[in-house]
Write a protein that holds these residues in place. Structure first.
Motif, short mmCIF file in Angstrom:
data_model
loop_
_atom_site.label_atom_id
_atom_site.label_comp_id
_atom_site.label_asym_id
_atom_site.label_seq_id
_atom_site.Cartn_x
_atom_site.Cartn_y
_atom_site.Cartn_z
N ASP A 155 6.94 12.51 19.82
CA ASP A 155 8.25 12.33 19.18
C ASP A 155 8.76 13.71 18.75
N HIS B 66 17.82 4.76 12.63
CA HIS B 66 17.58 4.36 14.02
C HIS B 66 18.89 4.29 14.81
N LYS C 104 13.86 7.39 15.83
CA LYS C 104 13.08 6.17 15.95
C LYS C 104 11.58 6.36 15.79
N SER C 105 11.13 7.55 15.43
CA SER C 105 9.69 7.72 15.28
C SER C 105 9.18 6.90 14.10
N ARG C 106 8.19 6.04 14.38
CA ARG C 106 7.70 5.17 13.30
C ARG C 106 6.95 5.97 12.24
N MET C 107 6.60 7.23 12.55
CA MET C 107 5.94 8.06 11.56
C MET C 107 6.92 8.54 10.48
N GLY C 108 8.19 8.54 10.82
CA GLY C 108 9.20 8.99 9.88
C GLY C 108 9.43 10.50 9.93
N LYS D 113 12.13 6.80 7.02
CA LYS D 113 11.71 6.04 8.19
C LYS D 113 12.95 5.59 8.97
N PRO D 114 12.77 5.21 10.25
CA PRO D 114 13.93 4.80 11.06
C PRO D 114 14.77 3.70 10.44
N LYS D 115 14.14 2.79 9.69
CA LYS D 115 14.91 1.68 9.11
C LYS D 115 15.68 2.09 7.85
N ASP D 116 15.30 3.22 7.27
CA ASP D 116 15.96 3.65 6.03
C ASP D 116 17.41 4.03 6.29
N ASN E 196 1.17 12.01 13.54
CA ASN E 196 0.66 10.66 13.70
C ASN E 196 -0.78 10.60 13.18
#
Ligand SMILES: *[C@@H]1O[C@H](CO)[C@@H](O)[C@H](O)[C@H]1NC(C)=O
Length: 424
Positions: free
Chosen positions: A345, A373, A378-382, A399-402, A423
């Motif tokens: 990423d 996102h 989109k990296s789940r690691m943030g 994080k991507p959802k933030d 990661n």
């Protein structure tokens, strides 16, 4: 009649034609692996040739020496501004009668270009010159390169020129399509590597960017920049309107050129200055200033020397960014940059522009928020977030959802680096 060929012959033919293709079409001069940085005369000093009336502003060796000194003494060279480029209006009206060589105007460049080039090099800088592929330069002050490609390329090489800004006035579209590759070949044959900056697309009704990218290190895709926020916004929309084709053809050795940075002159506010610098960095544009380095205000100088933003422009992934979102008067621009994490990423530079003019409050700071996102982060690691205009400002982990929330000045910008987390 077709004669069947052996496999070996076919392989040989393919091999040879690939080689020929490359030598004709590839611009492999090893230069501009990152976007060039420097200074150029035109937007600020135009075609001022009257040194009696305006000794400090005329296109002359005095201006170039003064600027070379200031690039070094004011710290610009140390952060990467390297190319010192003389735009139009350096030439004598006609070629040398005997040799047909180009000549600089003798009143304004009495020492000659070789000596001026030496002075520039002596200061650890690089030397750029303007020319035109047609019959005359755009300001009509000197002869174009037409019918003298080999000679002019040789002359430039003998002066130690490192960068050629090649304009396209006074030429037909067909002359242009032949002229840019041919002059490039003439430069190549001198053996002296020179960055090749082409105005080619600007002179075409339908530019073939893939072709242009094979022959030029840089290409101007929009009209000349002016000293105004409106001009900066206009060039940004020229870019975003055709960003897919512009991006597809750019990368190390070949860059889109939205023209000079006008920071440090008269008309850009502090916030508008931030907009131009940040978006040029997102585009992976050449950072070529045009200003009087003696009178650049301290806060603008600080912007121009912002190492974090320069690092975005010069990022080694070599991928130009683009506008990913436009809502009302907001634009969001995103560029993929290093570092990458161990699962591949990448990090991002993200710019939030408030163009101003919002109906309810055209000249107010405004809040903007978006889940990351939606911008492609989109990296789940943030990501760890830093303000690129103020590296001491660390905003923490996202994080991507933030939802990312920012407040942007009117005709202004905020600009952040989203460094991808490892990661674990
Ligand atoms: C000329 O072109 C060749 C082939 O693309 C390249 O290897 C060489 O470095 C070029 N030389 C200069 C001076 O640009």
């Amino acid at each position: 009649m077709l004669v069947p060929k052996s496999h070996l012959e076919i392989v040989l033919i393919l091999f040879l034609s690939c080689g020929a293709f490359q030598s004709v079409h590839g611009l492999e001069n090893g230069l501009a692996l990152v976007p060039p940085m420097g200074w150029m005369t035109f937007e600020r000093f135009r075609c001022m040739t009257n040194c009696e009336l305006f000794p400090r502003d005329c296109i002359s060796e005095a201006l170039i020496r003064r600027t070379a000194d200031l690039l070094v003494s004011e710290g610009y060279a140390a952060v990467g501004y390297q190319y010192l480029i003389i735009d139009d209006c350096w030439m004598e009206a006609s070629r040398d009668r005997a040799t047909h060589e180009l000549q600089p105007n003798l009143n304004r460049f009495p020492s000659g270009m070789r000596v001026l080039g030496d002075y520039i090099h002596y200061n650890g800088l690089k030397f750029g010159l303007y020319h035109d592929v047609g019959e005359k330069t755009c300001m009509f002050r000197g002869p174009g390169a037409a019918r003298h490609f080999e000679l002019d390329a040789q002359t430039f090489a003998s002066w130690g020129v490192d960068y050629v800004k090649m304009d396209g006035c006074y030429a037909t579209e067909e002359d242009i399509d032949r002229g840019y590759p041919d002059f490039g070949m003439a430069m190549n044959l001198t053996g002296k590597p020179m960055v090749y900056s082409c105005s080619w697309p600007f002179y075409k009704s339908k530019p073939d960017y893939a072709l242009i990218a094979k022959h030029c290190n840089l290409w101007r895709f929009a009209a000349d920049v002016q000293d105004s926020f409106a001009s900066v916004i206009k060039i940004m929309s020229r870019y975003s309107n055709k960003q897919d084709v512009l991006i597809a053809n750019a990368g190390p050795g070949r860059w889109n050129d939205p023209d000079m940075l006008v920071l440090g002159n008269f008309r850009l506010s502090y916030d508008a200055s931030r907009v131009q610098l940040a978006i040029w960095a997102v585009m992976g544009a050449p950072l070529i200033m045009t200003n009087d380095l003696e009178t650049v205000r301290p806060e603008i100088k600080q912007l121009l020397q912002n190492r974090d933003i320069i690092a975005i422009d010069q990022d080694s992934l070599g991928q130009p960014g683009k506008m990913v979102l436009k809502v009302q008067n907001f634009q969001v621009w995103v560029r993929s940059v290093n570092p990458m994490n161990d699962v591949g990423d990448n990090s991002f530079a993200v710019a939030f522009v408030n163009q101003g003019g919002y109906a309810l409050c055209p000249l107010c700071p405004q809040k903007f928020e978006v889940p990351l996102h939606r911008l492609g982060l989109k990296s789940r690691m943030g990501y760890n977030v830093m303000d690129l205009f103020n590296s001491t400002e660390n905003l923490g982990l996202f994080k991507p959802k933030d939802r990312f929330i920012t407040r942007i000045n009117p005709e202004g910008i905020t600009f952040y680096k989203f460094t991808v987390m490892a990661n674990y």
